[in-house]
Design an enzyme around this catalytic site. Structure first.
Site, mmCIF file in Angstrom:
data_model
loop_
_atom_site.group_PDB
_atom_site.id
_atom_site.type_symbol
_atom_site.label_atom_id
_atom_site.label_comp_id
_atom_site.label_asym_id
_atom_site.label_seq_id
_atom_site.Cartn_x
_atom_site.Cartn_y
_atom_site.Cartn_z
ATOM 1 N N CYS A 1 0.839 -1.205 0.000
ATOM 2 C CA CYS A 1 0.000 0.000 0.000
ATOM 3 C C CYS A 1 0.875 1.256 0.000
ATOM 4 O O CYS A 1 1.970 1.271 0.552
ATOM 5 C CB CYS A 1 -0.897 -0.012 1.226
ATOM 6 S SG CYS A 1 -2.086 1.355 1.268
ATOM 7 N N ASP B 1 0.284 3.829 1.666
ATOM 8 C CA ASP B 1 0.162 4.437 2.988
ATOM 9 C C ASP B 1 1.549 4.722 3.573
ATOM 10 O O ASP B 1 2.402 3.838 3.634
ATOM 11 C CB ASP B 1 -0.611 3.479 3.902
ATOM 12 C CG ASP B 1 -1.034 4.128 5.206
ATOM 13 O OD1 ASP B 1 -0.170 4.710 5.894
ATOM 14 O OD2 ASP B 1 -2.231 4.037 5.548
ATOM 15 N N ARG C 1 2.517 5.037 6.472
ATOM 16 C CA ARG C 1 2.825 4.393 7.751
ATOM 17 C C ARG C 1 3.468 3.022 7.589
ATOM 18 O O ARG C 1 3.917 2.438 8.574
ATOM 19 C CB ARG C 1 1.543 4.240 8.588
ATOM 20 C CG ARG C 1 0.869 5.566 8.912
ATOM 21 C CD ARG C 1 -0.487 5.343 9.510
ATOM 22 N NE ARG C 1 -1.388 4.743 8.513
ATOM 23 C CZ ARG C 1 -2.638 4.373 8.774
ATOM 24 N NH1 ARG C 1 -3.132 4.519 9.981
ATOM 25 N NH2 ARG C 1 -3.387 3.853 7.817
ATOM 26 N N HIS D 1 -2.428 -3.891 5.137
ATOM 27 C CA HIS D 1 -2.183 -3.488 6.524
ATOM 28 C C HIS D 1 -3.499 -3.100 7.161
ATOM 29 O O HIS D 1 -4.492 -2.864 6.483
ATOM 30 C CB HIS D 1 -1.187 -2.316 6.583
ATOM 31 C CG HIS D 1 -1.706 -1.070 5.937
ATOM 32 N ND1 HIS D 1 -2.271 -0.046 6.655
ATOM 33 C CD2 HIS D 1 -1.774 -0.710 4.630
ATOM 34 C CE1 HIS D 1 -2.643 0.913 5.815
ATOM 35 N NE2 HIS D 1 -2.357 0.538 4.590
ATOM 36 N N CYS E 1 -6.533 0.466 6.589
ATOM 37 C CA CYS E 1 -6.200 0.987 5.263
ATOM 38 C C CYS E 1 -7.254 1.996 4.807
ATOM 39 O O CYS E 1 -8.439 1.660 4.687
ATOM 40 C CB CYS E 1 -6.099 -0.154 4.258
ATOM 41 S SG CYS E 1 -5.723 0.396 2.579
#
Length: 196
Positions: A105, A107, A109, A161, A164
Site C-alpha cells: 500500500c 500508505d 505508515r 495493513h 487501510c
C-alpha cells in the site's frame, strides 16, 4: 522462471512496526518488503478516506515539514551509511539482487523496508492505494514482468495493513471522483460479489 506468490497475515507486529514510524534519518532507506494481511474492513463507524488523508497536521508540524529538513536528514543518513559500510553505495550502484517483489500500500505508515528491518537493494517494491494487483494496471504488470523476467525474484508478496484508508474509502457509499473512484471500484466489486 515462475514466481511464488506468498500471502501471510500481518498481525500485531506489523501494526507495532508501523506505529514506530520511519528509521533514524527520516528518509526511506531504499526498497523493502512486507507481510500480507488480506482482510476485510467494516464500513460501520469508520472515518472516510478524505477525513483521514487531509487536515490532520497542526500548524507547527506544517511549518517544520520542509524540503530543507528532508535534504538535511538525507545527508545525515548518507553519512551514517558510509560510516557503517564504506562500500554501501558502490555496491548498490553496480547491481541489485532482491529476492522479493513487494506489492504494498502507498500508505506512509508502512514503508516496506522499514517495517521488515531491511535495507536498500533487499526488495523490489511496487506500491499503490490499497495494495491491489489489477490486470489492467500497466504499471503493476510492468513491475511484475521486470521483477520476474529480469531481476528473477523468486517470491512475490502482496501486503496489506490494518486501518487501510483505501479499503475504508471503497466500502463507503461515497463517490470520491475520478481517477480515485475508478481505482477503488476494484475493491468494491470484490466486496459486493463475495460478501455474505
Amino acid at each position: 522462471k515462475t514466481a511464488k506468490i506468498a500471502s501471510t497475515r500481518a498481525g500485531a507486529e506489523l501494526a507495532a512496526c508501523a506505529r514506530r514510524g520511519m528509521a533514524a534519518g527520516g528518509i526511506p532507506q531504499g526498497l523493502g518488503r512486507h507481510t500480507t494481511h488480506m482482510g476485510s474492513a467494516s464500513p460501520s463507524g469508520v472515518r472516510g478516506f478524505h477525513q483521514t488523508a487531509m487536515g490532520r497536521d497542526t500548524d507547527k508540524e506544517k511549518a517544520e515539514w520542509d524540503f530543507d529538513q528532508i535534504f538535511r536528514k538525507n545527508r545525515v543518513w548518507v553519512s551514517t551509511k558510509r560510516e557503517q559500510d564504506s562500500d554501501f553505495f558502490k555496491r548498490l550502484a553496480n547491481t541489485q539482487h532482491p529476492k522479493i517483489l513487494w506489492i504494498g500500500c502507498s500508505d506512509a505508515r508502512v514503508p516496506a523496508n522499514t517495517i521488515c528491518g531491511l535495507t536498500s537493494g533487499d526488495v523490489f517494491v511496487q506500491r499503490n492505494i490499497a495494495n491491489m494487483v489489477v490486470g489492467t494496471d500497466a504499471n503493476a504488470m510492468s513491475v511484475i514482468q521486470y521483477a520476474v523476467d529480469f531481476l528473477q525474484v523468486p517470491h512475490i508478496v502482496v501486503c496489506g495493513h490494518y486501518d487501510c484508508g483505501g479499503v475504508r474509502a471503497a466500502l463507503r457509499n461515497m463517490n470520491h471522483g475520478s481517477p480515485l473512484e475508478n481505482w477503488l471500484r476494484n475493491i468494491r466489486d470484490v466486496w459486493r460479489l463475495h460478501r455474505e
